[in-house]
Design a protein around this motif. Structure first.
Motif, PDB file in Angstrom:
ATOM      1  N   VAL A 193       0.803  -1.295  -0.201  1.00 47.03           N
ATOM      2  CA  VAL A 193      -0.036  -0.091   0.017  1.00 47.03           C
ATOM      3  C   VAL A 193       0.902   1.124  -0.148  1.00 47.03           C
ATOM      4  CG1 VAL A 193      -2.049  -1.122   0.927  1.00 47.03           C
ATOM      5  CG2 VAL A 193      -0.479   0.001   2.404  1.00 47.03           C
ATOM      6  N   ARG A 194       2.107   1.180  -0.026  1.00 46.08           N
ATOM      7  CA  ARG A 194       3.053   2.305   0.065  1.00 46.08           C
ATOM      8  C   ARG A 194       2.974   2.932   1.108  1.00 46.08           C
ATOM      9  NH1 ARG A 194       2.020   5.781  -4.777  1.00 46.08           N
ATOM     10  NH2 ARG A 194       4.181   6.440  -4.586  1.00 46.08           N
ATOM     11  N   PRO A 195       3.278   2.458   2.453  1.00 46.80           N
ATOM     12  CA  PRO A 195       3.077   3.037   3.657  1.00 46.80           C
ATOM     13  C   PRO A 195       4.171   4.281   3.712  1.00 46.80           C
ATOM     14  CG  PRO A 195       4.438   1.090   3.877  1.00 46.80           C
ATOM     15  CD  PRO A 195       3.920   1.113   2.472  1.00 46.80           C
ATOM     16  N   THR A 196       5.349   4.310   3.089  1.00 44.68           N
ATOM     17  CA  THR A 196       6.259   5.667   2.982  1.00 44.68           C
ATOM     18  C   THR A 196       5.687   6.844   2.422  1.00 44.68           C
ATOM     19  OG1 THR A 196       7.862   4.008   2.723  1.00 44.68           O
ATOM     20  CG2 THR A 196       8.590   6.292   2.572  1.00 44.68           C
ATOM     21  N   PHE A 197       4.714   6.429   1.726  1.00 47.74           N
ATOM     22  CA  PHE A 197       3.957   7.704   0.916  1.00 47.74           C
ATOM     23  C   PHE A 197       2.498   7.711   1.323  1.00 47.74           C
ATOM     24  CE2 PHE A 197       7.578   6.638  -1.737  1.00 47.74           C
ATOM     25  CZ  PHE A 197       8.234   7.666  -1.675  1.00 47.74           C
ATOM     26  N   LYS A 198       2.310   7.193   2.305  1.00 51.41           N
ATOM     27  CA  LYS A 198       0.874   7.065   2.922  1.00 51.41           C
ATOM     28  C   LYS A 198      -0.340   6.601   1.928  1.00 51.41           C
ATOM     29  CE  LYS A 198       2.002  11.081   5.771  1.00 51.41           C
ATOM     30  NZ  LYS A 198       1.929  12.255   6.256  1.00 51.41           N
ATOM     31  N   GLY A 199       0.158   5.760   1.474  1.00 52.68           N
ATOM     32  CA  GLY A 199      -0.738   5.068   0.505  1.00 52.68           C
ATOM     33  C   GLY A 199      -1.947   4.481   1.203  1.00 52.68           C
ATOM     34  N   ILE A 200      -2.894   3.913   0.437  1.00 54.28           N
ATOM     35  CA  ILE A 200      -4.128   3.181   1.062  1.00 54.28           C
ATOM     36  C   ILE A 200      -4.549   2.223  -0.085  1.00 54.28           C
ATOM     37  CG2 ILE A 200      -4.699   4.983   2.564  1.00 54.28           C
ATOM     38  CD1 ILE A 200      -6.826   5.868   0.735  1.00 54.28           C
ATOM     39  N   VAL A 201      -3.992   2.185  -1.076  1.00 56.54           N
ATOM     40  CA  VAL A 201      -4.752   1.201  -2.287  1.00 56.54           C
ATOM     41  C   VAL A 201      -3.649   0.029  -2.291  1.00 56.54           C
ATOM     42  CG1 VAL A 201      -5.166   0.969  -4.798  1.00 56.54           C
ATOM     43  CG2 VAL A 201      -5.716   3.184  -3.529  1.00 56.54           C
ATOM     44  N   LEU A 202      -4.028  -1.252  -2.236  1.00 54.13           N
ATOM     45  CA  LEU A 202      -3.074  -2.377  -2.468  1.00 54.13           C
ATOM     46  C   LEU A 202      -2.634  -2.343  -4.017  1.00 54.13           C
ATOM     47  CD1 LEU A 202      -2.004  -4.876  -1.176  1.00 54.13           C
ATOM     48  CD2 LEU A 202      -4.001  -5.951  -1.630  1.00 54.13           C
ATOM     49  N   ARG A 203      -1.720  -2.344  -4.198  1.00 55.28           N
ATOM     50  CA  ARG A 203      -1.156  -2.655  -5.395  1.00 55.28           C
ATOM     51  C   ARG A 203       0.291  -3.758  -5.655  1.00 55.28           C
ATOM     52  NH1 ARG A 203      -0.130   2.942  -7.417  1.00 55.28           N
ATOM     53  NH2 ARG A 203      -1.815   3.391  -6.208  1.00 55.28           N
ATOM     54  N   ILE A 204       0.570  -3.950  -6.741  1.00 51.89           N
ATOM     55  CA  ILE A 204       2.031  -4.751  -6.977  1.00 51.89           C
ATOM     56  C   ILE A 204       2.791  -3.812  -7.547  1.00 51.89           C
ATOM     57  CG2 ILE A 204       3.127  -6.655  -8.104  1.00 51.89           C
ATOM     58  CD1 ILE A 204       0.536  -7.968  -7.745  1.00 51.89           C
ATOM     59  N   GLU A 205       3.861  -3.505  -7.047  1.00 48.45           N
ATOM     60  CA  GLU A 205       5.361  -2.784  -7.707  1.00 48.45           C
ATOM     61  C   GLU A 205       6.194  -3.783  -8.295  1.00 48.45           C
ATOM     62  OE1 GLU A 205       6.411   0.140  -5.306  1.00 48.45           O
ATOM     63  OE2 GLU A 205       4.554   1.352  -5.472  1.00 48.45           O
ATOM     64  N   ALA A 206       6.590  -3.777  -9.502  1.00 46.27           N
ATOM     65  CA  ALA A 206       7.606  -4.669 -10.014  1.00 46.27           C
ATOM     66  C   ALA A 206       8.748  -3.921 -10.597  1.00 46.27           C
ATOM     67  CB  ALA A 206       7.085  -5.439 -11.306  1.00 46.27           C
ATOM     68  N   HIS A 207       9.934  -4.407 -10.143  1.00 44.07           N
ATOM     69  CA  HIS A 207      11.278  -3.631 -10.700  1.00 44.07           C
ATOM     70  C   HIS A 207      11.736  -4.748 -11.846  1.00 44.07           C
ATOM     71  CE1 HIS A 207      14.670  -0.788 -10.101  1.00 44.07           C
ATOM     72  NE2 HIS A 207      15.475  -2.002 -10.853  1.00 44.07           N
ATOM     73  N   ILE A 208      11.975  -4.145 -13.169  1.00 44.57           N
ATOM     74  CA  ILE A 208      12.363  -5.006 -14.224  1.00 44.57           C
ATOM     75  C   ILE A 208      13.925  -5.024 -14.448  1.00 44.57           C
ATOM     76  CG2 ILE A 208      12.268  -5.511 -16.829  1.00 44.57           C
ATOM     77  CD1 ILE A 208       9.299  -4.188 -16.617  1.00 44.57           C
ATOM     78  N   LEU A 209      14.789  -6.252 -14.163  1.00 42.10           N
ATOM     79  CA  LEU A 209      16.034  -6.201 -14.248  1.00 42.10           C
ATOM     80  C   LEU A 209      16.275  -6.632 -15.731  1.00 42.10           C
ATOM     81  CD1 LEU A 209      16.561  -8.433 -10.974  1.00 42.10           C
ATOM     82  CD2 LEU A 209      16.679  -5.846 -11.427  1.00 42.10           C
ATOM     83  N   MET A 210      17.076  -5.524 -16.363  1.00 43.83           N
ATOM     84  CA  MET A 210      17.372  -5.600 -17.883  1.00 43.83           C
ATOM     85  C   MET A 210      18.874  -5.563 -18.102  1.00 43.83           C
ATOM     86  SD  MET A 210      14.230  -3.459 -19.424  1.00 43.83           S
ATOM     87  CE  MET A 210      15.110  -3.176 -21.030  1.00 43.83           C
TER      88      MET A 210
END
Length: 67
Positions: A1-18
């Protein structure tokens, strides 16, 4: 939910290693969970979060055997 930025919406964040020769522009991309690196947590700020993401990338590359 991105607690560092006070988020409230559940989401998936992906980092693409290229690699240096990879180009994904205009191509479809999918993902699946291969390794769980760490649980979600709140960081003191953006800089601390960026430092942790950099450590996560090093760990992910080691687990995947890529440089």
């Amino acid at each position: 939910v991105r607690p560092t930025f006070k988020g409230i919406v559940l989401r998936i964040e992906a980092h693409i290693l290229m690699g240096s020769h990879d180009n994904l522009y205009g191509k479809p991309v999918g993902y699946y969970l291969r390794y769980w690196i760490r649980p979600e947590r709140k960081f003191a700020g953006k800089e601390e979060l960026v430092q942790q993401i950099n450590r996560d990338v090093v760990q992910a590359r080691a687990q995947l055997g890529i440089s």
